[in-house]
Design a protein around this motif. Structure first.
Motif, short mmCIF file in Angstrom:
data_model
loop_
_atom_site.label_atom_id
_atom_site.label_comp_id
_atom_site.label_asym_id
_atom_site.label_seq_id
_atom_site.Cartn_x
_atom_site.Cartn_y
_atom_site.Cartn_z
N THR A 124 -0.45 13.92 0.85
CA THR A 124 -0.02 15.32 0.70
C THR A 124 -1.27 16.15 0.44
O THR A 124 -2.22 15.68 -0.19
N GLU A 125 -1.27 17.38 0.92
CA GLU A 125 -2.44 18.24 0.74
C GLU A 125 -2.60 18.68 -0.71
O GLU A 125 -3.71 18.77 -1.23
N GLU A 126 -1.49 18.97 -1.37
CA GLU A 126 -1.50 19.41 -2.76
C GLU A 126 -0.98 18.28 -3.64
O GLU A 126 -0.23 17.41 -3.18
N PRO A 127 -1.34 18.26 -4.92
CA PRO A 127 -0.80 17.24 -5.82
C PRO A 127 0.72 17.22 -5.81
O PRO A 127 1.37 18.26 -5.93
N ALA A 128 1.29 16.04 -5.61
CA ALA A 128 2.73 15.90 -5.47
C ALA A 128 3.34 15.35 -6.75
O ALA A 128 2.78 14.46 -7.39
N ALA A 129 4.51 15.86 -7.09
CA ALA A 129 5.24 15.37 -8.26
C ALA A 129 6.21 14.25 -7.91
O ALA A 129 6.58 13.46 -8.79
N TRP A 130 6.61 14.15 -6.64
CA TRP A 130 7.70 13.27 -6.25
C TRP A 130 7.26 12.11 -5.36
O TRP A 130 8.11 11.39 -4.84
N VAL A 131 5.97 11.91 -5.16
CA VAL A 131 5.49 10.92 -4.19
C VAL A 131 4.53 9.94 -4.86
O VAL A 131 3.65 10.34 -5.63
N ALA A 132 4.70 8.65 -4.56
CA ALA A 132 3.78 7.60 -5.01
C ALA A 132 3.55 6.64 -3.84
O ALA A 132 4.30 6.64 -2.86
N ARG A 133 2.50 5.84 -3.97
CA ARG A 133 2.15 4.94 -2.85
C ARG A 133 1.65 3.60 -3.37
O ARG A 133 0.88 3.54 -4.34
N LEU A 134 2.07 2.54 -2.66
CA LEU A 134 1.60 1.19 -2.96
C LEU A 134 0.35 0.81 -2.18
O LEU A 134 -0.54 0.16 -2.71
N ALA A 135 0.29 1.17 -0.91
CA ALA A 135 -0.86 0.78 -0.07
C ALA A 135 -2.11 1.50 -0.55
O ALA A 135 -2.04 2.61 -1.08
N PRO A 136 -3.29 0.90 -0.37
CA PRO A 136 -4.52 1.58 -0.79
C PRO A 136 -4.84 2.74 0.13
O PRO A 136 -4.44 2.77 1.28
N ALA A 137 -5.55 3.72 -0.41
CA ALA A 137 -6.03 4.81 0.43
C ALA A 137 -6.95 4.24 1.52
O ALA A 137 -7.70 3.28 1.29
N GLN A 138 -6.90 4.84 2.68
CA GLN A 138 -7.69 4.36 3.82
C GLN A 138 -9.17 4.28 3.49
O GLN A 138 -9.85 3.31 3.87
N SER A 139 -9.69 5.26 2.78
CA SER A 139 -11.12 5.25 2.47
C SER A 139 -11.49 4.04 1.63
O SER A 139 -12.59 3.48 1.78
N HIS A 140 -10.59 3.59 0.76
CA HIS A 140 -10.89 2.42 -0.08
C HIS A 140 -10.96 1.15 0.77
O HIS A 140 -11.94 0.40 0.70
N GLY A 141 -9.93 0.91 1.58
CA GLY A 141 -9.92 -0.31 2.39
C GLY A 141 -10.99 -0.32 3.47
O GLY A 141 -11.65 -1.33 3.69
N TRP A 142 -11.17 0.82 4.13
CA TRP A 142 -12.13 0.85 5.24
C TRP A 142 -13.58 0.83 4.76
O TRP A 142 -14.45 0.37 5.47
N ARG A 143 -13.83 1.29 3.56
CA ARG A 143 -15.18 1.11 2.99
C ARG A 143 -15.46 -0.37 2.77
O ARG A 143 -16.59 -0.84 2.97
N SER A 144 -14.45 -1.10 2.33
CA SER A 144 -14.61 -2.54 2.16
C SER A 144 -14.90 -3.20 3.51
O SER A 144 -15.75 -4.10 3.60
N TYR A 145 -14.22 -2.74 4.54
CA TYR A 145 -14.46 -3.29 5.89
C TYR A 145 -15.88 -2.98 6.35
O TYR A 145 -16.58 -3.85 6.91
N ALA A 146 -16.34 -1.76 6.09
CA ALA A 146 -17.72 -1.40 6.45
C ALA A 146 -18.72 -2.26 5.69
O ALA A 146 -19.75 -2.67 6.24
N GLY A 147 -18.41 -2.55 4.42
CA GLY A 147 -19.28 -3.43 3.65
C GLY A 147 -19.35 -4.83 4.24
O GLY A 147 -20.42 -5.46 4.26
N PHE A 148 -18.22 -5.31 4.74
CA PHE A 148 -18.21 -6.60 5.42
C PHE A 148 -19.11 -6.58 6.66
O PHE A 148 -19.88 -7.51 6.89
N LEU A 149 -19.03 -5.51 7.46
CA LEU A 149 -19.87 -5.42 8.65
C LEU A 149 -21.35 -5.45 8.29
O LEU A 149 -22.15 -6.16 8.93
N LEU A 150 -21.72 -4.70 7.27
CA LEU A 150 -23.12 -4.66 6.86
C LEU A 150 -23.59 -6.03 6.37
O LEU A 150 -24.69 -6.47 6.71
N ALA A 151 -22.75 -6.70 5.58
CA ALA A 151 -23.12 -8.02 5.06
C ALA A 151 -23.28 -9.04 6.19
O ALA A 151 -24.07 -9.99 6.08
N ALA A 152 -22.54 -8.82 7.29
CA ALA A 152 -22.64 -9.73 8.44
C ALA A 152 -23.77 -9.34 9.39
O ALA A 152 -23.94 -9.95 10.44
N GLY A 153 -24.54 -8.30 9.04
CA GLY A 153 -25.70 -7.91 9.83
C GLY A 153 -25.44 -6.89 10.92
O GLY A 153 -26.30 -6.67 11.78
#
Length: 371
Positions: A124-153
């Motif tokens: 949501t663009e603005e802070p929401a009172a009625w919404v929650a999420r279980l999945a991680p934010a994309q930036s969190h997971g995809w940064r981990s994926y980028a870290g994997f790529l870097l570690a693999a050269g």
């Protein structure tokens, strides 16, 4: 419309009224139907187990399922319909852009929406009172994926990207994270280029990894076949951070060519007893290995059921519960926090893995990196 049956010892005629929950799931194309089937299996198993244990104060849970077919407009209409039917909360959805539309509508209507599986940061663009999420934010997971790529050269990366807010956001995460560490990202248009043309561009670019930011089976499957068959691209890593290789359809379409393609999934390094038990039940239900998406479905019901038992069955009660204690899920202790940039209450964080299908045994997964 799909409605889960009541438990065997309760009927709508003789028993107490059910507690209705809405569920948004992509069950038809162009939605990712394999993911939708796994998500629904987890949701339904969770409801069945809650009802077998006595329901919510003796009232059974009832799951009212609506097929979004990856259409934001259908999701908005479904949220409005479910709100009118008196659901205590709406849950589910896999596709990020669809979940975002559902979240915005749920917030406007004052209906709790627990997003199971979509990851777009700004749900949501603005802070929401009625919404929650279980999945991680994309930036969190995809940064981990980028870290994997870097570690693999891998520092010179190409992405075959379709036009989508989700793919654009993922490209931005990769470019920012890799660029700060000396890496580069080249964008190739997966909508405009044929597989052969994309192979030519990739060979000219000299990237050591190609990431598929594109739907499956089209255009991802023919792109994998083309890259695997092009001797100029021997040694180029094919990756799919969005998780396409986890599902059986990937293996059925590509066979051995689909192995060795790293993807993100949200599972712990070592499953606990509850994860093992739920996993076995999901395996029986699905007739195949359950994905993390099925676990997200089960965890969604666990969170909502605990809220309904502890705080009450009113919509405001559900939201109040998200500010409270932890819930034991299949993948760890679930507790919600506010995270800048998401607009919603967020589980911080589910476990993150980079895995692939083992080239020596494509039906088996290997964990390559634990985020």
């Amino acid at each position: 419309m799909h409605t889960s049956p009541p438990p065997s010892d309760a009927t709508t005629e003789s028993g107490p009224p059910p507690v209705p929950l809405g569920a948004l799931v992509p069950l038809t194309r162009p939605g990712w139907t394999e993911a939708g089937r796994h998500l629904l299996a987890g949701l339904e198993l969770g409801v069945e187990e809650v009802n077998a244990a006595g329901g919510i104060g003796g009232r059974p849970l009832e799951l009212l399922v609506r097929d979004t077919a990856a259409d934001p407009g259908r999701a908005e209409a479904a949220v409005e319909e479910l709100a009118g039917l008196g659901v205590a909360a709406v849950a589910g959805e896999y596709h990020s852009v669809v979940a975002r539309a559902a979240a915005v509508r749920a917030e406007a209507l004052g209906v709790p929406f627990l997003c199971s599986s979509a990851v777009l940061d700004a749900l949501t663009e603005e802070p929401a009172a009625w919404v929650a999420r279980l999945a991680p934010a994309q930036s969190h997971g995809w940064r981990s994926y980028a870290g994997f790529l870097l570690a693999a050269g891998h520092r010179r990366i190409a992405v075959a990207r379709q036009a989508s807010l989700y793919w654009e956001a993922g490209t931005r995460v990769l470019r920012d994270h890799l660029g700060q560490r000396g890496g580069t990202v080249t964008e190739l248009d997966a909508d405009a280029l044929t597989p052969r043309e994309l192979c030519d561009a990739l060979a000219e670019d000299g990237a050591t990894a190609l990431l598929l930011l594109a739907g499956t089976p089209q255009p991802a499957v023919p792109l994998v076949r083309a890259v695997r068959a092009d001797r100029r691209l021997d040694g180029v890593l094919i990756g799919a951070p969005a998780g396409q290789p986890e599902f059986p359809g990937w293996l059925a379409a590509l066979g051995a060519d689909g192995s060795g393609v790293p993807f993100l999934r949200y599972l712990p390094e070592r499953p606990g007893p509850q994860a093992v038990r739920v996993g076995e039940a999901l395996r029986t239900r699905l007739g195949e290995e359950p994905s993390f998406v099925a676990c997200e479905g089960w965890d969604t019901v666990a969170v909502l059921a605990e809220a309904l038992r502890t705080y009450g069955t009113g919509r405001a009660d559900v939201v109040r519960a998200w500010e409270g204690g932890a819930v034991a899920g299949t993948r760890g202790e679930i507790r919600f926090s506010r995270v800048a940039g998401t607009g919603v209450r967020q589980w911080v964080w589910p476990p993150v893995q980079v895995a692939d299908r083992d080239p020596a045994e494509p039906g088996r997964f290997r964990v390559l990196h634990q985020g």
